[in-house]
Design an enzyme around this catalytic site. Structure first.
Site, PDB file in Angstrom:
ATOM      1  N   CYS A 347      39.764  40.156  11.085  1.00 52.73           N
ATOM      2  CA  CYS A 347      39.507  38.870  11.524  1.00 52.73           C
ATOM      3  C   CYS A 347      38.127  38.511  11.194  1.00 52.73           C
ATOM      4  O   CYS A 347      37.859  38.605  10.140  1.00 52.73           O
ATOM      5  CB  CYS A 347      39.697  38.741  13.261  1.00 52.73           C
ATOM      6  SG  CYS A 347      39.785  36.928  13.746  1.00 52.73           S
ATOM      7  N   HIS A 469      45.455  40.700  14.251  1.00 49.69           N
ATOM      8  CA  HIS A 469      45.144  41.535  15.319  1.00 49.69           C
ATOM      9  C   HIS A 469      46.450  42.211  15.634  1.00 49.69           C
ATOM     10  O   HIS A 469      47.621  41.754  15.782  1.00 49.69           O
ATOM     11  CB  HIS A 469      44.813  40.656  16.528  1.00 49.69           C
ATOM     12  CG  HIS A 469      43.236  40.020  16.134  1.00 49.69           C
ATOM     13  ND1 HIS A 469      42.158  40.861  16.404  1.00 49.69           N
ATOM     14  CD2 HIS A 469      43.019  38.816  16.262  1.00 49.69           C
ATOM     15  CE1 HIS A 469      41.156  40.262  16.217  1.00 49.69           C
ATOM     16  NE2 HIS A 469      41.653  38.684  16.047  1.00 49.69           N
TER      17      HIS A 469
END
Length: 535
Positions: A347, A469
Site C-alpha cells: 500500500c 492488504h
C-alpha cells in the site's frame, strides 16, 4: 438456536452492555471479543459497537466500507459480517493535530482536533444513535466498547458515559493489573465520574493477572467495600494472544519481542514509521516457525535482513520524508545493492517504492505537496479525494516475483493457479511507467469483475510492491514465498504451514473459554436483564 434471522422476533430492542477501560491497552477490545464469542455460543445473536474509534489499523467490510479493525475483529468473533453500524465514526490521524474523519465507511473531511470538536461532534449524536438502534433491532445483545474516562472531552462525549446514558446501558469497567496500580486506576476512574455516571458502573473486570489469587483477595474485598461495586472476575494474563490488535501501542511490545527473539532462518524487518497502518498484515508471518519479524524504528537496527518491508501508512509522503530523515533510504539502498535483501512495499510502502508521489488536493496527509519516491519501481502515484476500499479476490500473476520457488515453478508448469484474496484501502492511484524486467504481482478484482494486473515487481523477485492488504494471510502463497527465500539462502523448503483463519477461530474460542472460566457470567447476564434460558 438459529442465528441467521436478522430481525428480533418480538420487535423489542436488544440488550446492551458497555465495556469501558481505566486506560488504553487494558485489554478491553479482547474482552469485548471474548464476550461476543461467549454470548454467541450461548445462543444469542450478538453484535459489537463502538460509536467513535481512533485507529490507523482499519477493516474493510463486505460492501467496501472502512471501520476500525477492532469492530471488524469482534464481528468475526460473533460469526457475522461487519457493517459500518458497528463503528459509524472512524478517526484516522494524519498528523499530531489533524485527522481524516470517516463516517459510515466513507471519508468526510480532514479536520483539526479543534474543528472536529466544534463543527462535527454537535451533529454526531444522531449518527451514533441511529446506528446503535439499527443494531439493537437486529441482535439480541449489542456489546458496546467505550474508552477511558476523558474529562477534557466530556462535554461533547459520544463514546463513553454520555453514550451509556443515551442507550441506558450498564457499564463494566476493565482494568489492567499487569501494569500496576490497578486499585488506584479503578477508584480514580470512579472519582472522575458524576454520581449518576457511577451508578451505571455495575462491575469491575481485572485483567491480565498473574499470580496467586488468594494474595489478591484482600484487595478485592477492600475494593468492593470501598466502592459498593462487585468484582465480576479476575482474568488471567494470556500470553501470545493471536487476535488482531488495533491500537498501535501493541507495536511497542512487538518491536521489543522481535529484537529479543531467537534467531530464525528468515529475518524480516518491517519499517515502523510514525503513521504505520494495518500492521496486522504481518501477523501470520510471526506465526511461521522459521521466521523472525522485527519492527524497527532506527536505520542502525536494520542489520542484514532477508526481507525489508515498507508497510502501509496513513501519511505516505510524510512517512517517506521521515524515512529519509532517519537515514533509512541509505540503509535500504545499501542492503539492496549488496543483493542480500529483498525489498517489498504494501500500500503506502508500494507508493514509496515508485518514482513520484503527487498530492495536489491534500487528499492523503491534509497538505498539498509532492515528493520524489525511492525510485525502485516504475510507478507514479497521484492522490485523490476518493478513497478505494474494496475486498478483492484473484490469483498470483503468472510471472509474479512471488512465484520463484521450485514448487511454484512446478505449479505454473502444470497450469495450477495460486488463489489470493485480501482488501485494498488507499487514496492514491498508481500508474505504470513501463519499466523493463518488470512483471505484475497479482491478477485481482472485486467479486464478479474481470481480474486486472495489480502490483509491480522485478522478474528476479528482489523488489516488489502491491496494494493488497492481507497478502500474507493467504496460507499457500505465504509458504511458497517463504520457501523461495529459503531456497535463495541454500535452505531446504519447509512446505508445511498453518491456516491463518483457522488459528484466529481457535484463538477466539481459547480466549472465550478462559474468560468464561474466570468471569461471573450469571451476574453479567443479570446486569443485562436477560437470562441464558430465555433466548
Amino acid at each position: 438456536m438459529e442465528l441467521t434471522d436478522t430481525t428480533r422476533k418480538d420487535g423489542s430492542p436488544g440488550a446492551v452492555l458497555m465495556l469501558q477501560g481505566t486506560a488504553s491497552d487494558v485489554g478491553k477490545s479482547v474482552v469485548t471479543a471474548a464476550l461476543c464469542r461467549i454470548f454467541g455460543q450461548d445462543g444469542y445473536r450478538t453484535a459489537p459497537f463502538k460509536s467513535q474509534n481512533m485507529a490507523l489499523n482499519s477493516y474493510v467490510t463486505a460492501d467496501g466500507k472502512e471501520i476500525g479493525r477492532a469492530q471488524g475483529m469482534q464481528a468475526e468473533a460473533c460469526g457475522i459480517e461487519a457493517t459500518t453500524d458497528m463503528n459509524p465514526i472512524l478517526i484516522k490521524p494524519t498528523g499530531d493535530m489533524h485527522s481524516q474523519i470517516v463516517v459510515h465507511g466513507r471519508p468526510l473531511a480532514h479536520m483539526s482536533a479543534t474543528d472536529y470538536r466544534s463543527r462535527f461532534l454537535p451533529e454526531a449524536k444522531d449518527t451514533v444513535l441511529e446506528a446503535l438502534d439499527r443494531l439493537r433491532g437486529q441482535y439480541d445483545i449489542v456489546v458496546m466498547e467505550g474508552a477511558a474516562a476523558e474529562i477534557n472531552l466530556k462535554d461533547r462525549d459520544i463514546v463513553n458515559m454520555n453514550l451509556a446514558g443515551w442507550a441506558d446501558a450498564p457499564v463494566l469497567l476493565v482494568a489492567d493489573i499487569d501494569r500496576g496500580g490497578v486499585f488506584a486506576f479503578l477508584v480514580g476512574t470512579l472519582e472522575l465520574l458524576e454520581p449518576h455516571e457511577r451508578q451505571r458502573v455495575k462491575g469491575f473486570i481485572i485483567n491480565k493477572f498473574r499470580g496467586d489469587l488468594s494474595l489478591l483477595q484482600p484487595g478485592l474485598d477492600w475494593l468492593e467495600e470501598r466502592t459498593g461495586i462487585p468484582v465480576l472476575g479476575v482474568l488471567p494474563y494470556i500470553p501470545d494472544i493471536r487476535i488482531e490488535a488495533e491500537d498501535s501501542v501493541v507495536l511497542d511490545e512487538l518491536t521489543a519481542k522481535g529484537q529479543s527473539s531467537p534467531e530464525a532462518d528468515i529475518d524480516i524487518a518491517v519499517i515502523r514509521y510514525p503513521r504505520i497502518s494495518n500492521f496486522t498484515d504481518f501477523d501470520p508471518l510471526q506465526e511461521e516457525r522459521d521466521v523472525r519479524v522485527r519492527f524497527i524504528t532506527k536505520a542502525a537496527d536494520l542489520g542484514h535482513p532477508d526481507v525489508i518491508i515498507l508497510p502501509g501508512t496513513k501519511d505516505t509522503i510524510g512517512d517517506l520524508q521521515y524515512l529519509r530523515s532517519q537515514g533509512f533510504d541509505l540503509a535500504i539502498a545499501a542492503a539492496v545493492e549488496s543483493g542480500d535483501a529483498q525489498l517489498a512495499g504494501i500500500c503506502g510502502g508500494y507508493q514509496m517504492l515508485g518514482k513520484m508521489l503527487h498530492d495536489p488536493e491534500a487528499a492523503d496527509g491534509g497538505v498539498a505537496r509532492e515528493e520524489e519516491g525511492l525510485g525502485y519501481l516504475p510507478v507514479a502515484t497521484t492522490f485523490a479525494k476518493e478513497k478505494r476500499t474494496v475486498r478483492v479476490t484473484g490469483r498470483v500473476a503468472d510471472h509474479s516475483p512471488l512465484l520463484l520457488s521450485a514448487e511454484s515453478r512446478c505449479l505454473l508448469a502444470a497450469g495450477e493457479p495460486i488463489p489470493v484474496e485480501g482488501y485494498e484501502i488507499h487514496m492514491g492511484q498508481s500508474r505504470s511507467l513501463k519499466g523493463e524486467q518488470m512483471a505484475p504481482v497479482f491478477k485481482l478484482g472485486p467479486d464478479g469483475e474481470q481480474p486486472a494486473a495489480e502490483g509491480w515487481g522485478t522478474l528476479d523477485g528482489r523488489i516488489w510492491g502491491t496494494y493488497l492488504h492481507g497478502v500474507f494471510h493467504n496460507d499457500r502463497l505465504r509458504r511458497l514465498w517463504l520457501d523461495w527465500i529459503r531456497e535463495s539462502k541454500g535452505l531446504r523448503p519447509v512446505k508445511e504451514t498453518f491456516s491463518a483463519s483457522g488459528l484466529k477461530e481457535q484463538e477466539f474460542d481459547r480466549v472465550a473459554s478462559l474468560v468464561r472460566e474466570h468471569l461471573d457470567l450469571e451476574r453479567v447476564y443479570q446486569i443485562m436483564g436477560i437470562s441464558a434460558k430465555t433466548v
